[in-house]
Design a protein around this motif. Sequence first.
Motif, mmCIF file in Angstrom:
data_model
loop_
_atom_site.group_PDB
_atom_site.id
_atom_site.type_symbol
_atom_site.label_atom_id
_atom_site.label_comp_id
_atom_site.label_asym_id
_atom_site.label_seq_id
_atom_site.Cartn_x
_atom_site.Cartn_y
_atom_site.Cartn_z
ATOM 1 N N GLU A 15 0.818 -1.218 0.000
ATOM 2 C CA GLU A 15 0.000 0.000 0.000
ATOM 3 C C GLU A 15 0.849 1.264 0.000
ATOM 4 O O GLU A 15 0.538 2.230 -0.693
ATOM 5 C CB GLU A 15 -0.950 0.013 1.189
ATOM 6 C CG GLU A 15 -1.860 1.208 1.167
ATOM 7 C CD GLU A 15 -2.984 1.140 2.179
ATOM 8 O OE1 GLU A 15 -3.411 2.218 2.621
ATOM 9 O OE2 GLU A 15 -3.441 0.033 2.512
ATOM 10 N N ARG A 47 -5.666 -0.973 10.507
ATOM 11 C CA ARG A 47 -6.052 -0.076 9.409
ATOM 12 C C ARG A 47 -6.127 1.356 9.917
ATOM 13 O O ARG A 47 -5.673 2.279 9.259
ATOM 14 C CB ARG A 47 -7.387 -0.542 8.827
ATOM 15 C CG ARG A 47 -8.117 0.433 7.944
ATOM 16 C CD ARG A 47 -7.335 1.024 6.797
ATOM 17 N NE ARG A 47 -6.857 0.046 5.867
ATOM 18 C CZ ARG A 47 -5.987 0.343 4.885
ATOM 19 N NH1 ARG A 47 -5.529 1.559 4.734
ATOM 20 N NH2 ARG A 47 -5.559 -0.583 4.074
ATOM 21 N N THR A 48 -6.667 1.559 11.109
ATOM 22 C CA THR A 48 -6.798 2.913 11.653
ATOM 23 C C THR A 48 -5.435 3.547 11.905
ATOM 24 O O THR A 48 -5.263 4.745 11.687
ATOM 25 C CB THR A 48 -7.621 2.902 12.956
ATOM 26 O OG1 THR A 48 -7.036 1.973 13.880
ATOM 27 C CG2 THR A 48 -9.069 2.517 12.698
ATOM 28 N N ASP A 51 -4.016 4.543 8.481
ATOM 29 C CA ASP A 51 -4.700 5.744 7.987
ATOM 30 C C ASP A 51 -4.232 6.990 8.732
ATOM 31 O O ASP A 51 -4.024 8.048 8.122
ATOM 32 C CB ASP A 51 -6.216 5.593 8.111
ATOM 33 C CG ASP A 51 -6.781 4.558 7.146
ATOM 34 O OD1 ASP A 51 -6.084 4.202 6.163
ATOM 35 O OD2 ASP A 51 -7.914 4.098 7.378
ATOM 36 N N ALA A 52 -4.032 6.864 10.051
ATOM 37 C CA ALA A 52 -3.536 7.998 10.836
ATOM 38 C C ALA A 52 -2.116 8.364 10.411
ATOM 39 O O ALA A 52 -1.770 9.550 10.316
ATOM 40 C CB ALA A 52 -3.568 7.661 12.322
ATOM 41 N N TRP A 53 -1.306 7.364 10.120
ATOM 42 C CA TRP A 53 0.069 7.619 9.650
ATOM 43 C C TRP A 53 0.040 8.352 8.312
ATOM 44 O O TRP A 53 0.785 9.306 8.113
ATOM 45 C CB TRP A 53 0.820 6.297 9.547
ATOM 46 C CG TRP A 53 2.209 6.450 9.014
ATOM 47 C CD1 TRP A 53 3.318 6.813 9.719
ATOM 48 C CD2 TRP A 53 2.638 6.246 7.668
ATOM 49 N NE1 TRP A 53 4.410 6.856 8.882
ATOM 50 C CE2 TRP A 53 4.011 6.505 7.616
ATOM 51 C CE3 TRP A 53 1.987 5.866 6.505
ATOM 52 C CZ2 TRP A 53 4.745 6.398 6.440
ATOM 53 C CZ3 TRP A 53 2.728 5.761 5.343
ATOM 54 C CH2 TRP A 53 4.092 6.022 5.323
ATOM 55 N N TRP A 54 -0.824 7.899 7.391
ATOM 56 C CA TRP A 54 -0.965 8.580 6.092
ATOM 57 C C TRP A 54 -1.317 10.050 6.308
ATOM 58 O O TRP A 54 -0.732 10.930 5.668
ATOM 59 C CB TRP A 54 -2.069 7.938 5.248
ATOM 60 C CG TRP A 54 -1.656 6.787 4.379
ATOM 61 C CD1 TRP A 54 -2.185 5.543 4.411
ATOM 62 C CD2 TRP A 54 -0.680 6.762 3.336
ATOM 63 N NE1 TRP A 54 -1.588 4.749 3.462
ATOM 64 C CE2 TRP A 54 -0.666 5.473 2.786
ATOM 65 C CE3 TRP A 54 0.192 7.713 2.816
ATOM 66 C CZ2 TRP A 54 0.185 5.105 1.744
ATOM 67 C CZ3 TRP A 54 1.046 7.343 1.783
ATOM 68 C CH2 TRP A 54 1.034 6.063 1.249
ATOM 69 N N SER A 55 -2.252 10.319 7.198
ATOM 70 C CA SER A 55 -2.668 11.699 7.476
ATOM 71 C C SER A 55 -1.507 12.527 8.025
ATOM 72 O O SER A 55 -1.315 13.665 7.630
ATOM 73 C CB SER A 55 -3.816 11.730 8.480
ATOM 74 O OG SER A 55 -4.966 11.163 7.922
#
Length: 62
Positions: A15, A47-48, A51-55
């Motif tokens: 990903e 997954r959360t 997603d927080a890392w991506w943000s």
Amino acid sequence: MARPKMLKLPEVLEEIEMSRAAFYRMRARGKAPKLIKLPNGQLRCRRTDLDAWWSSMEDAAA
């Protein structure tokens, strides 16, 4: 209540489009997404957390 989606390390690497070696270098610097080590030694990422890392990476780039 449903359990959170857990991703295997190869799924995370695919990903974020990163090699395992680069990921472990980033992890050593404390910049990688949070991982959970299972009793059998395998690594998982919620997954959360990913997603927080991506943000956080988007915020750092801005």
